[in-house]
Write a protein that holds these residues in place. Sequence first.
Motif: not given
Lengths: 439, 161
Positions: A295, A305, A303, A57-60
Amino acid sequence: MVYGMSKNNQKNNFLNTVTEMPKAIWDSVFRNNLPHTDLGRSKTSFTNFFLHMHPVKVHKHTLKPWFTMGLGLMSLFLFMILSVTGVLLMFYYVPSTTQAYDRMLDLRGSVAFGVFLRNMHRWSAHGMVAAVFLHMCRVFFTGSYKKPREFNWVLGVGLFLLTLFSSFTGYLLPWDQLAFWAITVGTAIAGYAPVVGEQMRFLLLGDTAVGQEALLRFYVLHVAVLPLVMTGMVAIHFWRIRKDGGLSRPDDADIVITPMPAVAANVMPATIEQPQLNFLSKARYGIQGLVRGPFTKVGNVPDNTVFSYPNLLLAELFVFVLTVAGVVLVSAYFNAPLEEPVNVLHPPNPAKAPWYFLGLQEQVSYSAFWGGVGIPAIEVIILMLVPYIDRGKKGVGKWFAKERLLANTLFLIFVVVNILLIIIGTFFRGQNWEFVSPF
Amino acid sequence: MSDKHNAQEVESGEPVSRRKVLAWLTSMGLFGSAIVSIVSNLVFIKPRATYGKPTRFAIGTPEQFPPGTRIALGDQKVAVIREGDKMAAISVVCTHLGCIVGVADTGFACPCHGSRFDQDGNVTGGPAPKPLPWYELSLAPNGELEVDKGKEIESGKWFTV
């Protein structure tokens, strides 16, 4: 008994084995089908070699186009284009003073796509110098070199220098006038370094002057040594991004916008219990939870992400397509220059290096030692020490944060002065390096 | 080994375990080999022989250079100058960053970074840190002039024909 049955089944269904073979092969290569659930997205990221370097998952905030402008990725893609076109060009190149220039002409005359490949290689090299430098500016102006990312900044400065050195070694290979005189001047600058200067110059050239030995040495550095070193360093650079907690982001980026359920329902099937940890007794670990580090998300952590697959991948694909398209377009319309063959007696007048070295050339026209060795060395040392000097914690992850006014101003001055030197060297210097007006 | 063990024991007052000594020796061994391999790589890439041109060469008889001559001998990167019966061999490699300077009646000028030199090779402008070196000129027994680039001489030390 079960064992015997399955053996029986196989025997009886030889036809099945054949008909299912394509699918069996496909499944053995790709462990997951195209994912349609979050669990599938996690598994895809985790089990695919080419995707596992991404976080699940990646942060917005990381995906905001104007935060990174894709400059680091652009540098990587240009490096890849350079590797591919470089290997192709190697099939037709000979690092010999008597053949190299003729081989350049062969690219024009008798090699399919020869000119186009050389254009792509040359313009990507120019693009990579620019992209790496702009990437460095982005990292600075967003304060992204601060703890815990200090060492990755140092690696980045190293990669910038390697990019310049790769470009420099590549410049000799066509063995034309520009090549010969740029390298004569460049290696003479190295000779000004205190104590080891002359030795370094001799090791680099393999002789006392630029000639066959130098061409061979630069070739080996350009096609083998530097790409290998850079590939290794890029790998560490990327790995550190993950281990340092992803791209930098402002403190308020983690404010919960939509409250997450304690455990995302769709991750449930892959969870395992961790009964030993009392304070997390209700927590279940998703696949990404098994990995230690910044992460790890356990239940009720705020969260913000999204899944890397497909969000991050699409963003990367966009930068990739943009980069390739840009290089292809430029290469279709502009030919890489090739000057006259080497004449060791007559430097072109003015003898100008490629644009990104013209700032340096302008500096050495005042003093060879200070312009070519002293000031650049001081600049590099200060650049590498930046994260250890500027230790304030504020203003991370924001462009031109107010809290970083001083640091940003100083860096801006550094950038502007260097760009001005390049502009002077490019447009305001004529014959015998005398001041001329371009207007 | 046991000597070392005893010596360290005496020095620190505490017994040194066999494991510690072995670990120390192993680290030193690995570290030493790393140093040796780095040094040998440097030795390897430093050429023992180069294919450069000889530093001593004949340039012709004095009659081939009438008074007033100022020409550059391209292959040798030397300018031959004759004023009356005085002659000199001056390097045409710029002392700044190694470009070839142009030879004119008024002096020398470098196209790369604008260094300028007077007729005798002294710096008159630009970034060059040193004057152009003069090389020893002599008359060989066969009547030809010989330049020795291995021997730099003082500026202004003319050779009289």
